[in-house]
Design a protein around this motif. Sequence first.
Motif, short mmCIF file in Angstrom:
data_model
loop_
_atom_site.label_atom_id
_atom_site.label_comp_id
_atom_site.label_asym_id
_atom_site.label_seq_id
_atom_site.Cartn_x
_atom_site.Cartn_y
_atom_site.Cartn_z
N ARG A 76 0.85 -1.19 0.00
CA ARG A 76 0.00 0.00 0.00
C ARG A 76 0.89 1.24 0.00
NH1 ARG A 76 -4.58 -1.61 4.57
NH2 ARG A 76 -5.51 -3.33 3.40
N GLU A 77 0.30 2.33 -0.44
CA GLU A 77 1.08 3.56 -0.54
C GLU A 77 1.27 4.19 0.84
OE1 GLU A 77 0.77 7.98 -2.63
OE2 GLU A 77 -0.60 6.38 -3.20
N VAL A 78 2.48 4.64 1.11
CA VAL A 78 2.80 5.36 2.33
C VAL A 78 3.40 6.71 1.94
CG1 VAL A 78 4.18 5.41 4.43
CG2 VAL A 78 3.21 3.25 3.63
N THR A 79 2.87 7.78 2.50
CA THR A 79 3.36 9.13 2.18
C THR A 79 4.17 9.67 3.35
OG1 THR A 79 1.42 9.55 0.81
CG2 THR A 79 2.71 11.46 1.50
N LEU A 80 5.44 9.96 3.10
CA LEU A 80 6.33 10.46 4.13
C LEU A 80 7.13 11.65 3.59
CD1 LEU A 80 7.80 7.09 5.46
CD2 LEU A 80 5.97 8.43 6.51
N LEU A 81 7.70 12.42 4.49
CA LEU A 81 8.59 13.50 4.10
C LEU A 81 9.95 12.93 3.72
CD1 LEU A 81 7.73 16.09 6.89
CD2 LEU A 81 6.99 16.14 4.49
N PRO A 82 10.74 13.66 2.94
CA PRO A 82 12.06 13.16 2.52
C PRO A 82 12.94 12.70 3.68
CG PRO A 82 11.49 15.09 1.24
CD PRO A 82 10.42 14.96 2.29
N ARG A 83 12.92 13.46 4.79
CA ARG A 83 13.78 13.06 5.91
C ARG A 83 13.35 11.72 6.49
NH1 ARG A 83 10.61 17.24 8.12
NH2 ARG A 83 9.32 16.59 9.91
N HIS A 84 12.06 11.41 6.42
CA HIS A 84 11.58 10.12 6.90
C HIS A 84 12.08 8.99 6.00
CE1 HIS A 84 8.03 12.64 8.59
NE2 HIS A 84 9.02 12.56 9.47
N TRP A 85 11.99 9.21 4.69
CA TRP A 85 12.48 8.19 3.76
C TRP A 85 13.99 8.00 3.92
CZ3 TRP A 85 9.31 4.90 2.04
CH2 TRP A 85 8.01 5.24 1.63
N ASP A 86 14.72 9.09 4.15
CA ASP A 86 16.18 8.98 4.32
C ASP A 86 16.49 8.12 5.55
OD1 ASP A 86 16.53 10.56 2.11
OD2 ASP A 86 16.88 12.41 3.25
N TRP A 87 15.75 8.35 6.63
CA TRP A 87 16.01 7.59 7.85
C TRP A 87 15.66 6.12 7.65
CZ3 TRP A 87 13.16 4.59 11.20
CH2 TRP A 87 13.77 4.29 12.42
N LEU A 88 14.52 5.86 7.00
CA LEU A 88 14.12 4.48 6.78
C LEU A 88 15.11 3.74 5.88
CD1 LEU A 88 10.27 4.95 6.28
CD2 LEU A 88 11.38 3.70 8.15
N ALA A 89 15.56 4.44 4.85
CA ALA A 89 16.48 3.80 3.92
C ALA A 89 17.80 3.42 4.57
CB ALA A 89 16.74 4.72 2.73
N ALA A 90 18.16 4.14 5.63
CA ALA A 90 19.43 3.87 6.32
C ALA A 90 19.31 2.73 7.34
CB ALA A 90 19.91 5.13 7.02
N GLN A 91 18.11 2.24 7.59
CA GLN A 91 17.93 1.19 8.58
C GLN A 91 18.26 -0.18 7.99
OE1 GLN A 91 17.30 2.34 11.72
NE2 GLN A 91 17.53 4.23 10.52
N GLY B 7 17.90 -3.59 6.52
CA GLY B 7 16.77 -4.22 5.84
C GLY B 7 15.96 -3.26 5.01
N GLY B 8 16.24 -1.96 5.12
CA GLY B 8 15.52 -1.01 4.31
C GLY B 8 14.22 -0.54 4.91
N SER C 118 10.93 -1.12 4.30
CA SER C 118 9.84 -2.05 4.63
C SER C 118 10.08 -2.74 5.96
CB SER C 118 9.67 -3.08 3.51
OG SER C 118 9.24 -2.47 2.32
N VAL C 119 11.30 -3.23 6.15
CA VAL C 119 11.62 -3.93 7.40
C VAL C 119 11.53 -2.96 8.58
CG1 VAL C 119 13.45 -5.10 8.69
CG2 VAL C 119 13.04 -5.67 6.29
N ALA C 120 12.04 -1.75 8.41
CA ALA C 120 12.00 -0.77 9.49
C ALA C 120 10.57 -0.41 9.86
CB ALA C 120 12.78 0.47 9.08
N LEU C 121 9.72 -0.22 8.86
CA LEU C 121 8.32 0.11 9.13
C LEU C 121 7.61 -1.02 9.86
CD1 LEU C 121 7.26 1.92 5.84
CD2 LEU C 121 7.35 2.91 8.14
N ARG C 122 7.86 -2.25 9.47
CA ARG C 122 7.24 -3.38 10.15
C ARG C 122 7.66 -3.44 11.61
NH1 ARG C 122 8.94 -7.51 5.40
NH2 ARG C 122 7.65 -6.60 3.75
N LYS C 123 8.94 -3.19 11.85
CA LYS C 123 9.42 -3.21 13.24
C LYS C 123 8.77 -2.10 14.06
CE LYS C 123 13.97 -5.32 12.40
NZ LYS C 123 15.44 -5.10 12.44
N LEU C 124 8.66 -0.91 13.47
CA LEU C 124 8.04 0.21 14.17
C LEU C 124 6.58 -0.09 14.50
CD1 LEU C 124 9.53 3.21 12.16
CD2 LEU C 124 10.03 2.61 14.55
N VAL C 125 5.87 -0.67 13.54
CA VAL C 125 4.46 -1.01 13.78
C VAL C 125 4.34 -2.06 14.88
CG1 VAL C 125 2.42 -2.07 12.76
CG2 VAL C 125 3.70 -0.36 11.47
N ASP C 126 5.19 -3.09 14.82
CA ASP C 126 5.14 -4.13 15.85
C ASP C 126 5.45 -3.57 17.23
OD1 ASP C 126 4.38 -6.11 14.12
OD2 ASP C 126 6.43 -6.83 13.74
#
Length: 206
Positions: free
Chosen positions: A98-113, A115-116, A118-126
């Motif tokens: 599904r589509e997720v809308t974030l600010l550039p700084r959010h994408w930068d932080w997620l990309a640096a985690q 697993g990338g 998707s993995v970071a978002l799943r961990k945050l949700v859990d």
Amino acid sequence: MMTTVSNPAIVNHYTVFDGQRRIAAGSLATAALAFKHALAQGASGPVLIYDDRTGRVIDVDTRGTDAQVAARYANGDGTAPSAEPRGRGRPRLGVVAREVTLLPRHWDWLAAQPGGASVALRKLVDQARHAHGEQDRRRAAHERAYHFMSAMAGDVPHFEEAVRALFVDDRPRFETLVAGWPEDVREYATRLAFERDDPALVPPQP
């Protein structure tokens, strides 16, 4: 007499009422058949099916024979079981894109985690689900009980007081206020409101 599911492996998710009398509880197929039979036998009604997980009334299609109705709801969602054999390989993991809308700084932080994103978002949700799990279960319980009570008991004595007790999670006062309600309505409302560990009242967790 109330109908229940004979297979203990099936978790009850639906409850059928004929007026203020509970007549069935079980899988969606069980509920649909009970609904069909009650109407055919001239139930005084109204005959309604409640989703135990939401407290809301649901509609079912009871056209056809009992076998056709049972097959229609065999998967619990109105789709017939697939006859296609499972192929080889890894089982599907139930991942939904599904589509997720974030600010550039959010994408930068997620990309640096690791697993990338998707993995970071799943961990945050859990982590959030774990931290707020009890609060979320309490809120969901209050909401489903309120939906049922509004539909079934909006004109019975002490309804408004019972709703206030429900939303402050005061079970003793709630039970005192609903003590004079019809037995099946009282018991079902109390179950929806306070039996938060009942696996039939929450969707399966991934």
